[in-house]
Motif scaffolding. Structure first.
Motif, PDB file in Angstrom:
ATOM      1  N   MET A   1     -26.717 104.911  98.534  1.00 24.23           N
ATOM      2  CA  MET A   1     -27.462 104.598  97.299  1.00 24.23           C
ATOM      3  C   MET A   1     -26.847 105.335  96.116  1.00 24.23           C
ATOM      4  SD  MET A   1     -30.007 102.572  96.824  1.00 24.23           S
ATOM      5  CE  MET A   1     -31.297 103.089  95.712  1.00 24.23           C
ATOM      6  N   ALA A   2     -26.660 104.604  95.109  1.00 22.71           N
ATOM      7  CA  ALA A   2     -26.064 105.238  93.914  1.00 22.71           C
ATOM      8  C   ALA A   2     -27.123 106.049  93.181  1.00 22.71           C
ATOM      9  CB  ALA A   2     -25.524 104.151  93.010  1.00 22.71           C
ATOM     10  N   SER A   3     -26.734 107.173  92.622  1.00 22.80           N
ATOM     11  CA  SER A   3     -27.672 107.985  91.846  1.00 22.80           C
ATOM     12  C   SER A   3     -27.887 107.324  90.483  1.00 22.80           C
ATOM     13  CB  SER A   3     -27.078 109.376  91.648  1.00 22.80           C
ATOM     14  OG  SER A   3     -25.918 109.260  90.842  1.00 22.80           O
ATOM     15  N   GLN A   4     -28.925 107.783  89.776  1.00 22.22           N
ATOM     16  CA  GLN A   4     -29.200 107.254  88.433  1.00 22.22           C
ATOM     17  C   GLN A   4     -28.003 107.441  87.518  1.00 22.22           C
ATOM     18  OE1 GLN A   4     -31.231 105.330  86.942  1.00 22.22           O
ATOM     19  NE2 GLN A   4     -32.304 105.079  88.891  1.00 22.22           N
ATOM     20  N   GLU A   5     -27.403 108.614  87.697  1.00 22.83           N
ATOM     21  CA  GLU A   5     -26.243 108.952  86.871  1.00 22.83           C
ATOM     22  C   GLU A   5     -25.101 107.951  87.101  1.00 22.83           C
ATOM     23  OE1 GLU A   5     -23.571 112.841  86.660  1.00 22.83           O
ATOM     24  OE2 GLU A   5     -25.577 113.138  87.529  1.00 22.83           O
ATOM     25  N   GLN A   6     -24.881 107.676  88.399  1.00 22.44           N
ATOM     26  CA  GLN A   6     -23.820 106.716  88.738  1.00 22.44           C
ATOM     27  C   GLN A   6     -24.143 105.338  88.180  1.00 22.44           C
ATOM     28  OE1 GLN A   6     -23.768 107.119  92.999  1.00 22.44           O
ATOM     29  NE2 GLN A   6     -21.772 108.144  92.987  1.00 22.44           N
ATOM     30  N   LEU A   7     -25.403 104.956  88.352  1.00 23.63           N
ATOM     31  CA  LEU A   7     -25.786 103.621  87.892  1.00 23.63           C
ATOM     32  C   LEU A   7     -25.586 103.461  86.395  1.00 23.63           C
ATOM     33  CD1 LEU A   7     -28.940 102.758  90.015  1.00 23.63           C
ATOM     34  CD2 LEU A   7     -26.692 101.657  90.052  1.00 23.63           C
ATOM     35  N   SER A   8     -25.947 104.520  85.648  1.00 26.59           N
ATOM     36  CA  SER A   8     -25.779 104.332  84.205  1.00 26.59           C
ATOM     37  C   SER A   8     -24.303 104.361  83.815  1.00 26.59           C
ATOM     38  CB  SER A   8     -26.621 105.324  83.396  1.00 26.59           C
ATOM     39  OG  SER A   8     -26.272 106.613  83.775  1.00 26.59           O
ATOM     40  N   ALA A   9     -23.484 105.142  84.547  1.00 27.67           N
ATOM     41  CA  ALA A   9     -22.039 105.118  84.262  1.00 27.67           C
ATOM     42  C   ALA A   9     -21.479 103.726  84.550  1.00 27.67           C
ATOM     43  CB  ALA A   9     -21.320 106.162  85.117  1.00 27.67           C
ATOM     44  N   ILE A  10     -21.945 103.134  85.638  1.00 25.07           N
ATOM     45  CA  ILE A  10     -21.473 101.793  86.016  1.00 25.07           C
ATOM     46  C   ILE A  10     -21.883 100.767  84.961  1.00 25.07           C
ATOM     47  CG2 ILE A  10     -21.902  99.932  87.682  1.00 25.07           C
ATOM     48  CD1 ILE A  10     -22.072 102.141  89.864  1.00 25.07           C
ATOM     49  N   LYS A  11     -23.138 100.866  84.536  1.00 27.98           N
ATOM     50  CA  LYS A  11     -23.644  99.869  83.585  1.00 27.98           C
ATOM     51  C   LYS A  11     -22.937  99.937  82.242  1.00 27.98           C
ATOM     52  CE  LYS A  11     -28.202  98.707  85.201  1.00 27.98           C
ATOM     53  NZ  LYS A  11     -29.625  98.984  85.105  1.00 27.98           N
ATOM     54  N   ARG A  12     -22.602 101.147  81.834  1.00 27.19           N
ATOM     55  CA  ARG A  12     -21.955 101.319  80.526  1.00 27.19           C
ATOM     56  C   ARG A  12     -20.485 100.906  80.550  1.00 27.19           C
ATOM     57  NH1 ARG A  12     -24.290 106.478  80.577  1.00 27.19           N
ATOM     58  NH2 ARG A  12     -22.285 107.315  81.244  1.00 27.19           N
ATOM     59  N   ALA A  13     -19.884 100.872  81.731  1.00 26.64           N
ATOM     60  CA  ALA A  13     -18.418 100.781  81.817  1.00 26.64           C
ATOM     61  C   ALA A  13     -17.876  99.406  81.437  1.00 26.64           C
ATOM     62  CB  ALA A  13     -17.994 101.101  83.245  1.00 26.64           C
ATOM     63  N   LYS A  14     -16.704  99.465  80.799  1.00 28.51           N
ATOM     64  CA  LYS A  14     -15.971  98.237  80.517  1.00 28.51           C
ATOM     65  C   LYS A  14     -14.689  98.325  81.332  1.00 28.51           C
ATOM     66  CE  LYS A  14     -14.022  95.676  76.645  1.00 28.51           C
ATOM     67  NZ  LYS A  14     -13.950  95.542  75.203  1.00 28.51           N
ATOM     68  N   VAL A  15     -14.547  97.450  82.309  1.00 29.50           N
ATOM     69  CA  VAL A  15     -13.396  97.592  83.210  1.00 29.50           C
ATOM     70  C   VAL A  15     -12.432  96.424  83.067  1.00 29.50           C
ATOM     71  CG1 VAL A  15     -14.692  98.911  84.935  1.00 29.50           C
ATOM     72  CG2 VAL A  15     -14.464  96.462  85.207  1.00 29.50           C
ATOM     73  N   LEU A  16     -11.149  96.749  83.274  1.00 32.12           N
ATOM     74  CA  LEU A  16     -10.118  95.721  83.244  1.00 32.12           C
ATOM     75  C   LEU A  16      -9.520  95.590  84.629  1.00 32.12           C
ATOM     76  CD1 LEU A  16      -8.201  93.782  81.742  1.00 32.12           C
ATOM     77  CD2 LEU A  16      -6.679  95.731  81.356  1.00 32.12           C
ATOM     78  N   MET A  17      -9.626  94.384  85.171  1.00 31.42           N
ATOM     79  CA  MET A  17      -8.962  94.097  86.448  1.00 31.42           C
ATOM     80  C   MET A  17      -7.673  93.352  86.152  1.00 31.42           C
ATOM     81  SD  MET A  17     -11.805  92.327  88.862  1.00 31.42           S
ATOM     82  CE  MET A  17     -10.496  91.424  89.667  1.00 31.42           C
ATOM     83  N   VAL A  18      -6.582  93.763  86.770  1.00 31.53           N
ATOM     84  CA  VAL A  18      -5.335  93.010  86.596  1.00 31.53           C
ATOM     85  C   VAL A  18      -4.939  92.428  87.957  1.00 31.53           C
ATOM     86  CG1 VAL A  18      -3.025  93.000  85.632  1.00 31.53           C
ATOM     87  CG2 VAL A  18      -4.663  94.737  84.872  1.00 31.53           C
ATOM     88  N   GLY A  19      -4.947  91.111  88.041  1.00 31.43           N
ATOM     89  CA  GLY A  19      -4.646  90.430  89.305  1.00 31.43           C
ATOM     90  C   GLY A  19      -5.935  89.960  89.956  1.00 31.43           C
ATOM     91  N   ALA A  20      -6.038  88.667  90.186  1.00 31.71           N
ATOM     92  CA  ALA A  20      -7.235  88.119  90.831  1.00 31.71           C
ATOM     93  C   ALA A  20      -6.828  87.339  92.071  1.00 31.71           C
ATOM     94  CB  ALA A  20      -7.996  87.229  89.856  1.00 31.71           C
ATOM     95  N   GLY A  21      -5.989  87.964  92.900  1.00 33.71           N
ATOM     96  CA  GLY A  21      -5.563  87.328  94.150  1.00 33.71           C
ATOM     97  C   GLY A  21      -6.449  87.787  95.290  1.00 33.71           C
ATOM     98  N   GLY A  22      -5.809  88.064  96.429  1.00 36.50           N
ATOM     99  CA  GLY A  22      -6.556  88.460  97.619  1.00 36.50           C
ATOM    100  C   GLY A  22      -7.432  89.680  97.370  1.00 36.50           C
ATOM    101  N   ILE A  23      -6.859  90.732  96.819  1.00 34.30           N
ATOM    102  CA  ILE A  23      -7.636  91.944  96.565  1.00 34.30           C
ATOM    103  C   ILE A  23      -8.566  91.726  95.371  1.00 34.30           C
ATOM    104  CG2 ILE A  23      -7.522  94.360  95.803  1.00 34.30           C
ATOM    105  CD1 ILE A  23      -4.786  94.552  97.182  1.00 34.30           C
ATOM    106  N   GLY A  24      -8.001  91.138  94.302  1.00 34.65           N
ATOM    107  CA  GLY A  24      -8.741  91.002  93.049  1.00 34.65           C
ATOM    108  C   GLY A  24     -10.029  90.225  93.217  1.00 34.65           C
ATOM    109  N   CYS A  25      -9.967  89.186  94.031  1.00 37.61           N
ATOM    110  CA  CYS A  25     -11.137  88.351  94.218  1.00 37.61           C
ATOM    111  C   CYS A  25     -12.265  89.127  94.912  1.00 37.61           C
ATOM    112  CB  CYS A  25     -10.695  87.166  95.047  1.00 37.61           C
ATOM    113  SG  CYS A  25     -11.635  85.733  94.702  1.00 37.61           S
ATOM    114  N   GLU A  26     -11.877  89.867  95.929  1.00 39.78           N
ATOM    115  CA  GLU A  26     -12.849  90.733  96.620  1.00 39.78           C
ATOM    116  C   GLU A  26     -13.391  91.776  95.660  1.00 39.78           C
ATOM    117  OE1 GLU A  26     -13.523  89.376 100.291  1.00 39.78           O
ATOM    118  OE2 GLU A  26     -14.348  91.263  99.554  1.00 39.78           O
ATOM    119  N   LEU A  27     -12.484  92.293  94.852  1.00 38.80           N
ATOM    120  CA  LEU A  27     -12.852  93.365  93.929  1.00 38.80           C
ATOM    121  C   LEU A  27     -13.880  92.874  92.913  1.00 38.80           C
ATOM    122  CD1 LEU A  27     -12.393  96.193  92.806  1.00 38.80           C
ATOM    123  CD2 LEU A  27     -10.410  95.326  91.557  1.00 38.80           C
ATOM    124  N   LEU A  28     -13.670  91.684  92.407  1.00 37.08           N
ATOM    125  CA  LEU A  28     -14.609  91.148  91.421  1.00 37.08           C
ATOM    126  C   LEU A  28     -16.004  91.042  92.029  1.00 37.08           C
ATOM    127  CD1 LEU A  28     -15.222  89.925  88.686  1.00 37.08           C
ATOM    128  CD2 LEU A  28     -14.450  87.716  89.548  1.00 37.08           C
TER     129      LEU A  28
END
Ligand SMILES: Nc1ncnc2c1ncn2[C@@H]1O[C@H](COP(=O)(O)OP(=O)(O)OP(=O)(O)O)[C@@H](O)[C@H]1O
Ligand SMILES: [Zn+2]
Length: 607
Positions: free
Chosen positions: A1-28
């Motif tokens: 379970m993610a802590s509140q702190e983790q959850l708010s860091a996740i919610k605020r984050a703007k992330v860039l994924m490069v590559g949407a192949g085998g790994i990228g698709c799972e990652l998304l």
């Protein structure tokens, strides 16, 4: 379970994924399910049929974004259908993100993203998989190694004479069929090609003698095909056989002529019936421009057939279309589960990065043989390599014959091929010797084009021993200096570039005594390139696992790293020089441990 702190860091984050192949698709999918709300994805490809089996979200023409939005309708996913090397993805673009996550499949793009992340000072989580093997690494400017701190293993290459005259493995036949025969028949006509293209009656004539690959006037296509067949599988083998020295300790190959495999009459019958069948699939327009593409079925079939005929000549076991495709495309058949595990690990590291949990970053290797209880091997990241030409200011050195080597050689072989720059600017002091850019004045373009053809010592600002060149890539916002040292002679076989770059060394290439021919890059980050389905594969994998296990025997602290040469975090293949002692765990116990904590493992051992 993610802590509140983790959850708010996740919610605020703007992330860039490069590559949407085998790994990228799972990652998304994993990012979306973990609560990330603002995800940007760059991928230059549309869906590849060969990827469909493991890109679950892309099935039935759904794009990943739409698939994810169905179960997370309120998150923002911004796709860019583009090459990450395009100039719009510059440092300012990268600066908009909190973390960059790579799911790429090639060294070139990875190096590019690494440089942009360094320039923008944005953390990068790198990843790669090769079959059952995988890895995730974290790169923070100034704190941990950058992606290029350790040289990457060079793509597998083969000596020319092995490919042209003395193949002993099926992969040698594939490389011959793909890089020589296919290239000669369907690629650029004027290319340099190591295939013998002169027939016996013209062999003694000048080099202007007839190229047998030229279709003769009024020659019909069957006759032409037969002639090429006889030349490459018959005549060329006879030529090789005539060098008796070569065969003293080797089995002699058997020439195969078309009449041996296809009787004259049958040729005519079949020839007439099947006339035009290949022409239906290949546009005549493409011939002359083709390069081998593993997703081009006809190209794969051609290469498989040609490689098998050659293999049969040399007494090498034949291979199926599926096997040959794997070898020709350097495909280590992907394992969806590995991609899923790696995607999960990327997200775990990304969350640590967002929380600035500096002491707990891990580079994690996913192992193939969990027989020693470990499926995942976490290792503390290393400090930046102080001699890295990318993230430190250490200059490189180049030995070169400054009177013979042209600026063009320097640009192609060093700046582009070795240093991975796309838009180089080369300066000596204040004078610019070369520059690429869309907004250059015409007269400057002409001057730089002329410079390319000049020897280094004859440039307007002569480059001689002791010169220091500054090389920049404006798009990557990356620059380095190169100290020039004149050297008169180079060993043509060992140093085919006629130049020697030091200060940053490529991993050794399996290079006998000839200029190498390369097979394509592995799809993996930089895990050792493993030849699928080849006899030598098992050995390599065995070694890899052992080394990783050995490597894992000791958790390294950042502070320890300066005392010992750091192993290559991008691939376990080059780390055996500093093998820490092996951990001796009782193998009989079948329980599998997925470890995130080395101490607990050693404790278990004591118990
Ligand atoms: N320069 C680039 N710019 C944008 N996207 C790129 C670039 N180079 C590669 N890619 C994309 O990276 C993705 C890599 O995915 P690919 O499936 O080939 O490898 P993978 O994620 O390692 O997984 P696997 O090989 O297991 O399927 C591809 O979709 C490809 O289009
Ligand atoms: Zn570095």
């Amino acid at each position: 379970m993610a802590s509140q702190e983790q959850l708010s860091a996740i919610k605020r984050a703007k992330v860039l994924m490069v590559g949407a192949g085998g790994i990228g698709c799972e990652l998304l999918k994993t990012l979306a399910l973990s609560g990330f709300q603002d995800i940007h994805i760059i991928d230059m490809d549309t869906i590849e049929v060969s990827n469909l089996n493991r890109q679950f979200l892309f099935r039935q023409s759904h794009v990943a974004r739409d698939a994810v939005l169905r179960f997370r309708p309120n998150i923002s996913i911004t796709p860019y259908h583009a090459n990450v090397k395009e100039s719009c993805f510059n440092v300012d673009f990268f600066k908009e993100f909190d973390v960059v996550l790579n799911g790429l499949d090639n060294l070139d793009a990875r190096r590019h993203v690494n440089r942009l992340c360094l320039a923008a000072d944005i953390p990068l989580v790198e990843s790669g998989t090769t079959g059952f093997l995988g890895q995730v690494t974290v790169h923070l400017k100034g704190k941990t190694e950058c992606y290029e701190c350790q040289p990457k293993p060079a793509p597998k290459t083969y000596p020319v004479c092995t490919i042209t005259s003395t193949p002993s493995k099926f992969v040698h036949c594939i490389v011959w069929a793909k890089d020589l025969l296919f290239a000669k028949l369907f690629g650029d006509k004027n290319q340099e090609n190591d295939l013998n293209v002169r027939s016996s009656d013209t062999a003694n004539l000048s080099e202007h003698s007839e190229d047998v690959f030229e279709c003769r006037k009024d020659e019909d296509i069957e006759r032409y095909g037969r002639r090429i067949y006889d030349h490459v599988f018959g005549h060329n083998i006879e030529v090789a056989l005539s060098n008796e020295e070569t065969w003293k300790n080797r089995n002699k190959p058997r020439p195969i002529y078309s009449k041996d495999v296809l009787p004259e009459e049958q040729t005519k019958e079949n020839g007439n019936e099947e006339k035009g069948c290949a022409a239906d699939d290949v546009s005549a327009m493409d011939i002359g421009n083709l390069t081998f593409d593993k997703d081009d079925q006809l190209a794969v079939e051609f290469v498989t057939a040609a490689a098998n005929i050659r293999a049969s000549s040399f007494g090498i076991p034949l291979h199926s279309l599926f096997e040959a495709k794997g070898i020709a495309g350097n495909i280590v058949h992907a394992v969806a589960t590995t991609n899923a595990i790696i995607a999960g690990l990327i997200v775990i590291e990304a969350i640590k990065v967002l929380q600035k949990d500096n002491n707990n970053y891990r580079m994690t290797y996913c192992l193939e043989h969990p027989s020693r209880k470990l499926l995942l091997m976490p290792v503390e990241p290393y400090e930046p390599n102080r001699s890295c030409y990318v993230c430190s200011e250490t200059p490189l050195s180049l030995e070169v014959n400054t009177q013979r080597s042209k600026l063009r050689d320097f640009v192609e072989k060093i700046i582009k091929a070795k240093l991975g720059m796309n838009f180089p600017l080369i300066m000596q002091g204040a004078s610019i010797l070369y520059e690429v850019g869309e907004d250059l004045e015409e007269d400057m373009v002409a001057i730089y084009a002329a410079n390319l053809e000049k020897a280094l010592s004859e440039l307007p600002s002569p480059v001689t021993s002791g010169s220091v060149l500054t090389v920049e890539d404006l798009q990557q916002e990356f620059s380095c200096s190169i100290n020039i040292k004149h050297r008169e002679e180079f060993d043509e076989e060992k140093e085919p570039d006629g130049m020697l770059l030091t200060g940053w060394v490529e991993a050794p290439v399996d290079n006998d005594n000839n200029k190498p021919i390369r097979n394509d890059e592995s799809t993996s980050n930089a895990l050792p390139s493993v030849e699928t389905l080849e006899g030598e594969k098992d050995d390599e994998i065995q070694e890899t696992s052992e080394v990783v296990e050995a490597f894992a025997g000791k958790k390294r602290k950042l502070s320890e790293v300066s005392e010992v040469t750091a192993p290559d975090p991008s691939g376990p293949s080059s780390i055996n020089q500093n093998k820490p002692e092996k951990l001796d765990i009782d193998d009989k116990d079948d329980e599998l441990i997925i470890s995130d904590d080395w101490e607990s493992l050693t404790k278990k051992k004591k118990l």
